[in-house]
Design an enzyme around this catalytic site. Sequence first.
Site, mmCIF file in Angstrom:
data_model
loop_
_atom_site.group_PDB
_atom_site.id
_atom_site.type_symbol
_atom_site.label_atom_id
_atom_site.label_comp_id
_atom_site.label_asym_id
_atom_site.label_seq_id
_atom_site.Cartn_x
_atom_site.Cartn_y
_atom_site.Cartn_z
ATOM 1 N N ASP A 125 0.478 -3.758 11.953
ATOM 2 C CA ASP A 125 0.998 -3.981 10.598
ATOM 3 C C ASP A 125 1.531 -5.413 10.509
ATOM 4 O OD1 ASP A 125 2.897 -4.105 8.339
ATOM 5 O OD2 ASP A 125 2.375 -1.990 8.127
ATOM 6 N N ASP A 136 5.169 -5.982 9.057
ATOM 7 C CA ASP A 136 6.223 -5.515 9.963
ATOM 8 C C ASP A 136 6.367 -6.424 11.177
ATOM 9 O OD1 ASP A 136 7.034 -3.392 8.424
ATOM 10 O OD2 ASP A 136 5.664 -1.962 9.349
ATOM 11 N N THR A 187 -1.265 7.366 -0.097
ATOM 12 C CA THR A 187 -2.612 7.208 -0.683
ATOM 13 C C THR A 187 -3.327 5.956 -0.188
ATOM 14 O OG1 THR A 187 -1.811 5.879 -2.535
ATOM 15 C CG2 THR A 187 -1.763 8.276 -2.819
ATOM 16 N N ARG A 235 0.860 -1.188 0.000
ATOM 17 C CA ARG A 235 0.000 0.000 0.000
ATOM 18 C C ARG A 235 0.891 1.230 0.000
ATOM 19 N NH1 ARG A 235 -4.705 -0.131 4.403
ATOM 20 N NH2 ARG A 235 -2.984 0.391 5.787
HETATM 21 C C1 PRP Z 1 -0.826 -5.154 4.076
HETATM 22 C C2 PRP Z 1 -1.525 -6.483 4.057
HETATM 23 C C3 PRP Z 1 -2.353 -6.403 2.794
HETATM 24 C C4 PRP Z 1 -2.722 -4.939 2.734
HETATM 25 C C5 PRP Z 1 -4.146 -4.767 3.174
HETATM 26 O O1 PRP Z 1 0.257 -5.167 3.228
HETATM 27 O O2 PRP Z 1 -0.672 -7.596 4.123
HETATM 28 O O3 PRP Z 1 -1.642 -6.797 1.636
HETATM 29 O O4 PRP Z 1 -1.844 -4.258 3.640
HETATM 30 O O5 PRP Z 1 -4.562 -3.453 3.054
HETATM 31 P P1 PRP Z 1 -5.657 -2.990 2.008
HETATM 32 O O6 PRP Z 1 -6.801 -3.945 2.142
HETATM 33 O O7 PRP Z 1 -6.010 -1.600 2.472
HETATM 34 O O8 PRP Z 1 -5.062 -2.988 0.644
HETATM 35 P P2 PRP Z 1 1.290 -3.926 3.160
HETATM 36 O O9 PRP Z 1 0.834 -2.932 2.147
HETATM 37 O O10 PRP Z 1 1.521 -3.400 4.534
HETATM 38 O O11 PRP Z 1 2.584 -4.595 2.577
HETATM 39 P P3 PRP Z 1 3.598 -5.623 3.307
HETATM 40 O O12 PRP Z 1 2.859 -6.935 3.464
HETATM 41 O O13 PRP Z 1 4.729 -5.712 2.354
HETATM 42 O O14 PRP Z 1 3.987 -5.044 4.631
HETATM 43 N N1 URA Z 2 -2.266 -3.759 6.675
HETATM 44 C C1 URA Z 2 -1.891 -4.266 7.869
HETATM 45 O O1 URA Z 2 -0.877 -4.963 7.960
HETATM 46 N N2 URA Z 2 -2.650 -3.983 8.940
HETATM 47 C C2 URA Z 2 -3.772 -3.243 8.880
HETATM 48 O O2 URA Z 2 -4.432 -3.044 9.904
HETATM 49 C C3 URA Z 2 -4.147 -2.728 7.615
HETATM 50 C C4 URA Z 2 -3.378 -3.013 6.536
#
Ligand code: PRP
Ligand code: URA
Length: 217
Positions: A205, A208, A113, A109
């Site tokens: 998160d 993370d 945005t 994400r």
């Molecule tokens: C997180 C999660 C999803 C997304 C969900 O990934 O694992 O892929 O956010 O959010 P959304 O429904 O609003 O799109 P992130 O973007 O944090 O990436 P990462 O797994 O690499 O940390």
């Molecule tokens: N992605 C995450 O990892 N946690 C949230 O709560 C939303 C998006």
Amino acid sequence: MSAKKNPNVHVFHHPLISHKMAILRNKYTSIVEFRRAIKEIAMLECYEALRDIPTAAQTIVTPLESTRQHVIKEKEICFVPILRAGLAMAEGFIDLMPRAKVGHIGIYRNPKTKKPVEYFIKLPRNISKLRVFLIDPMLATGGSAIEAVKRLYKHGAKNVTFVCMVAAPEGVKAFTKACPHVKLYIGTLDRELNKNKYILPGIGDAGDRIYGTEEEI
Ligand code: PRP
Ligand code: URA
């Protein structure tokens, strides 16, 4: 919420999943326990998500006689984790179905945005013939999962199921509207998104916490 009435949406109501979810929610859970709980919940969800998977009878010789036993055609299954967090979840799925194919979609994400940005995709060539299980622990706005489903369809996938662990009502609404033919399995349906589009109460998160990327040294 209306998601409960949608036959394509399945929310788990099981003491084991609830119990393990407490481990994910707890901010004091160690990285080791967190990874383990992600994998264990994934295995429990996989058990249910594969309930209607086609099987074929196989002849097996027991120590006493021959018998016919239904087995899953593992090679016709494809798990597709959304990187990064989906990877930890996929481990549980792969442990249960070690011959399944695995594709990968990298999406993050945009921090400002909150819109999904795709940075990697590698899928089995014969994806159109496979039963695809898209995997990501989090369904927040729904943007990432919707984008991933679009990519899967673009690459020829025809039968897609999405399995997540924690969902926000906003994400479920967006996802079911954009992907009405995709079955959705949800570990727990949470209350809402906060102003930064994080799920409340949520687990923070996921990426993370799985990979320790925001931890201070
Ligand atoms: C997180 C999660 C999803 C997304 C969900 O990934 O694992 O892929 O956010 O959010 P959304 O429904 O609003 O799109 P992130 O973007 O944090 O990436 P990462 O797994 O690499 O940390
Ligand atoms: N992605 C995450 O990892 N946690 C949230 O709560 C939303 C998006």
